[in-house]
Design an enzyme around this catalytic site. Structure first.
Site, PDB file in Angstrom:
ATOM      1  N   GLY A 182     -12.615  33.303  57.601  1.00 19.27           N
ATOM      2  CA  GLY A 182     -13.498  33.688  58.672  1.00 19.27           C
ATOM      3  C   GLY A 182     -14.736  34.529  58.204  1.00 19.27           C
ATOM      4  CG  LEU A 187     -17.050  33.124  61.160  1.00 18.71           C
ATOM      5  CD1 LEU A 187     -17.792  34.786  61.244  1.00 18.71           C
ATOM      6  CD2 LEU A 187     -16.236  32.801  62.142  1.00 18.71           C
ATOM      7  CB  VAL A 238      -3.272  29.980  54.503  1.00 23.69           C
ATOM      8  CG1 VAL A 238      -3.350  28.764  54.206  1.00 23.69           C
ATOM      9  CG2 VAL A 238      -4.156  30.302  55.780  1.00 23.69           C
ATOM     10  CG  HIS A 445     -42.910  43.892  76.722  1.00 21.34           C
ATOM     11  ND1 HIS A 445     -41.621  44.300  77.089  1.00 21.34           N
ATOM     12  CD2 HIS A 445     -43.454  43.656  78.025  1.00 21.34           C
ATOM     13  CE1 HIS A 445     -41.310  43.938  78.467  1.00 21.34           C
ATOM     14  NE2 HIS A 445     -42.204  43.388  78.775  1.00 21.34           N
TER      15      HIS A 445
HETATM   16  P1  NAD Z   1     -16.724  34.979  52.487  1.00 20.78           P
HETATM   17  O1  NAD Z   1     -16.575  35.806  51.302  1.00 20.78           O
HETATM   18  O2  NAD Z   1     -18.150  35.171  53.312  1.00 20.78           O
HETATM   19  O3  NAD Z   1     -15.726  34.868  53.360  1.00 20.78           O
HETATM   20  C1  NAD Z   1     -14.305  34.548  52.754  1.00 20.78           C
HETATM   21  C2  NAD Z   1     -13.296  34.829  53.901  1.00 20.78           C
HETATM   22  O4  NAD Z   1     -12.035  34.243  53.722  1.00 20.78           O
HETATM   23  C3  NAD Z   1     -13.311  36.140  54.136  1.00 20.78           C
HETATM   24  O5  NAD Z   1     -13.294  36.570  55.527  1.00 20.78           O
HETATM   25  C4  NAD Z   1     -11.704  36.567  53.586  1.00 20.78           C
HETATM   26  O6  NAD Z   1     -11.232  37.446  53.900  1.00 20.78           O
HETATM   27  C5  NAD Z   1     -11.130  35.170  53.855  1.00 20.78           C
HETATM   28  N1  NAD Z   1     -10.026  34.757  52.995  1.00 20.78           N
HETATM   29  C6  NAD Z   1      -9.726  35.042  51.639  1.00 20.78           C
HETATM   30  N2  NAD Z   1      -8.619  34.897  51.336  1.00 20.78           N
HETATM   31  C7  NAD Z   1      -8.015  34.446  52.281  1.00 20.78           C
HETATM   32  C8  NAD Z   1      -6.846  33.459  52.642  1.00 20.78           C
HETATM   33  N3  NAD Z   1      -5.901  33.361  51.571  1.00 20.78           N
HETATM   34  N4  NAD Z   1      -6.452  33.149  53.793  1.00 20.78           N
HETATM   35  C9  NAD Z   1      -7.123  33.241  54.811  1.00 20.78           C
HETATM   36  N5  NAD Z   1      -8.655  33.810  54.714  1.00 20.78           N
HETATM   37  C10 NAD Z   1      -8.839  34.388  53.632  1.00 20.78           C
HETATM   38  O7  NAD Z   1     -16.835  33.455  51.687  1.00 20.78           O
HETATM   39  P2  NAD Z   1     -17.572  31.990  51.855  1.00 20.78           P
HETATM   40  O8  NAD Z   1     -17.536  32.111  53.598  1.00 20.78           O
HETATM   41  O9  NAD Z   1     -16.661  31.085  51.488  1.00 20.78           O
HETATM   42  O10 NAD Z   1     -18.863  32.015  51.349  1.00 20.78           O
HETATM   43  C11 NAD Z   1     -19.058  32.218  50.144  1.00 20.78           C
HETATM   44  C12 NAD Z   1     -20.172  32.800  49.699  1.00 20.78           C
HETATM   45  O11 NAD Z   1     -21.614  31.801  50.169  1.00 20.78           O
HETATM   46  C13 NAD Z   1     -20.263  34.001  50.373  1.00 20.78           C
HETATM   47  O12 NAD Z   1     -20.514  34.980  49.180  1.00 20.78           O
HETATM   48  C14 NAD Z   1     -21.853  34.218  51.270  1.00 20.78           C
HETATM   49  O13 NAD Z   1     -22.532  35.159  50.722  1.00 20.78           O
HETATM   50  C15 NAD Z   1     -22.496  32.750  50.647  1.00 20.78           C
HETATM   51  N6  NAD Z   1     -22.779  32.190  52.009  1.00 20.78           N
HETATM   52  C16 NAD Z   1     -23.803  32.964  52.523  1.00 20.78           C
HETATM   53  C17 NAD Z   1     -24.516  32.564  53.760  1.00 20.78           C
HETATM   54  C18 NAD Z   1     -25.529  33.084  54.375  1.00 20.78           C
HETATM   55  O14 NAD Z   1     -25.966  34.066  53.693  1.00 20.78           O
HETATM   56  N7  NAD Z   1     -25.736  32.768  55.733  1.00 20.78           N
HETATM   57  C19 NAD Z   1     -24.014  31.224  54.396  1.00 20.78           C
HETATM   58  C20 NAD Z   1     -22.795  30.714  53.591  1.00 20.78           C
HETATM   59  C21 NAD Z   1     -22.324  31.156  52.432  1.00 20.78           C
END
Ligand code: NAD
Ligand code: FAD
Length: 467
Positions: A182, A187, A238, A445
């Protein structure tokens, strides 16, 4: 053999920005990219295509659920043309990658297509299907980025058990997408497919989504996305992912150690990304890669080999396009003999769901952990005229400032267009503004930005006007 002042390996936002800045500063510059299009993860399979799908799916959801309340009746049913939506996304990507090719040309940067690998500290071999050639460069910038990460027991088959790359180009809308992780990707893409009609279940290991952001943001986004129909399973570990035909089963244990299974037709694995150095042959130049797979750099982003630098996702720090860009400029200016500076505490983080989520500086949890005495002011979006006018009433702006000096230490937002609003907070913090400074500035505003002024009034001495 062609020789250069600088050669950049990788054309993502780190690499191409570094190349442009080097060229602007008068260096003879080359850029090497293994794929046929420039722009890296961000333009091809990251920031840009995900935002295109977020926008398209948002329009669809509005037409489906919100046009009527604005007095817009659509004769007949609103129909989704998913193929066209994906084609539009591809068109947006195409425009953007061509834009980078134009910029390379404009700045007289030589572009090499092929896999770049070190022969030694000043020579790079570039291997493509057509030919293998070698170039020489006085300085080299490694900007090879990252790839999707996974869990050791998961086999990504790229059909049903997928990463963000495949999720951006599916041929159908899933019936039930199980999202592991998540975080930002889970998201954003989870929301895209929920809007398009999929059931979406997010399985997160930590006790909240977006675990590195301010807790108030996790809480608000959970509330809003639950209303939108996304199901959340936090504190779930998981342990197995299997596929039988079109069915995917995810097994996890909850915090009471009870086994829970989820079945769906797609599983998106979004548990983070890993630095990418495969094929680079960094060892031929003697460049050190650390145990996390990152190219090790010092505070000047210089590797252990003095003419070789590294930037972006392949080094430590946030994996964000704008962080990579800042680092690209930083190295170029360092090479030109300047003394650039990056304030890593002020790199903003944004999640492009709707409502958007945006942050800069320290979270409340970090300040508590560091023992910093702080004040907090929060203002809800629902109290703004602008939010009521558009119907985007979810979210808030929260400002954290030093208890004694009133200096702003962190700003955390959820709401419409906060991805753009966070820039005000970055600017204020770069100039070390106090909450009172913001409170005393005129904010147009009606705008969402008024929430920033009101939160500043609340933080400085608890006197918001409209609450
Ligand atoms: P993330 O680090 O944002 O989220 C990974 C999530 O997976 C975390 O909440 C973590 O706790 C969870 N997780 C880890 N191991 C798990 C497990 N075994 N079981 C269940 N949950 C687990 O990584 P992401 O969403 O894959 O994105 C990767 C990178 O890409 C990020 O560093 C992000 O900064 C970048 N990204 C940025 C944007 C943005 O700036 N809007 C958008 C997409 C991706
Ligand atoms: P990359 O963009 O990964 O580029 C590296 C390039 O190097 C690639 O093109 C690769 O092919 C090339 N390369 C690698 N090895 C070699 C070699 N040996 N020879 C030649 N070429 C090579 N960040 C944000 O800030 N905002 C967002 O909204 C956002 N959304 C995202 C959405 C998704 C789905 C994903 C996956 C990521 C998103 N990100 C976002 C993160 C962002 O894409 C990365 O932080 C950014 O692309 C990193 O830039 P980079 O230049 O370090 O590397």
């Amino acid at each position: 053999m062609s020789t250069y002042d600088v050669a950049v390996i990788g054309s993502g936002p780190g690499g191409y920005v570094a190349a442009i800045r080097c060229a602007q500063l008068g260096m003879k510059t080359a850029i090497i990219e293994k794929y046929s299009t420039l722009g890296g993860t961000c333009l091809n399979v990251g920031c840009i295509p995900s935002k295109a799908l977020l926008d398209s799916s948002h329009h669809y959801e509005d037409a489906l659920n919100h046009f009527e309340e604005h007095g817009i009746d659509i004769p007949g049913d609103v129909k989704l043309n998913f193929k066209k939506m994906i084609e539009r996304k591809a068109g947006v990507v195409d425009q953007n990658v061509k834009g980078i090719a134009f910029l390379m040309d404009k700045n007289k940067i030589d572009v090499y297509e092929g896999l770049g690998s070190f022969k030694d500290a000043t020579h790079i071999e570039i291997a493509s299907e057509k030919e293998t050639q070698t170039i020489e460069a006085k300085n080299i910038i490694i900007a090879t980025g990252s790839k999707p990460g996974s869990l050791p027991f998961i086999e990504i088959d790229k059909e049903r058990i997928i990463t963000s790359t495949e999720a951006l180009s599916l041929s159908e809308v899933p019936k039930h997408m199980i999202v592991i992780g998540g975080g930002v990707i889970g998201l954003e893409l989870g929301q895209v497919y929920r809007r398009l009609g999929a059931d979406v279940s997010v399985v997160e290991y930590m006790d909240r989504i977006l675990p590195t952001m301010d807790k108030a943001q996790s809480k608000e986004l959970t509330k809003v996305m639950k209303k939108q129909g996304v199901k959340f399973y936090t504190s779930h570990k998981v342990s197995e992912v299997t596929r039988k035909g079109k069915e995917v089963t995810v097994t996890a244990t909850d915090k009471k150690d009870k086994e829970v299974t989820f079945t769906g037709d797609y599983c998106l694995v979004s548990v983070g990304r890993r630095p990418f150095t495969e094929g680079l042959k960094a060892e031929n130049a003697g460049v050190k890669i650390n145990e996390r797979g990152q190219v090790e750099v010092n505070e000047h982003l210089q590797t252990n080999v003095k003419n070789i630098y590294a930037i972006g996702d392949v080094v430590k720090g946030a994996m964000l396009a704008h962080k990579a860009e800042e680092e690209g400029v930083f190295v170029a200016e360092t090479l030109a003999g300047q003394k650039p500076h990056i304030n890593y505490n002020l790199i903003p983080g944004v999640v492009y769901t709707w409502p958007e989520v945006a942050s800069v500086g320290k979270t409340e949890e970090q300040l508590k952990e560091e023992g910093v005495a702080f004040k907090s002011g929060q203002f809800p979006m629902r109290a703004l005229g602008r939010s009521r006018a558009s119907g985007d009433t979810d979210g808030f702006v929260k400002i954290l400032c030093d208890k004694e000096t009133d200096e702003i230490l962190g700003v955390h937002m959820v709401g419409a267009r906060v991805a753009d609003l966070i820039t005000e907070a970055v600017t204020a913090m770069e100039y070390r503004a106090s909450a009172e400074d913001i409170a005393r500035m005129s904010h147009a505003h009606p705008t969402y930005g008024e929430a920033m002024k009101e939160a500043a009034l609340a933080a400085t001495d608890n006197r918001p006007i409209h609450m």
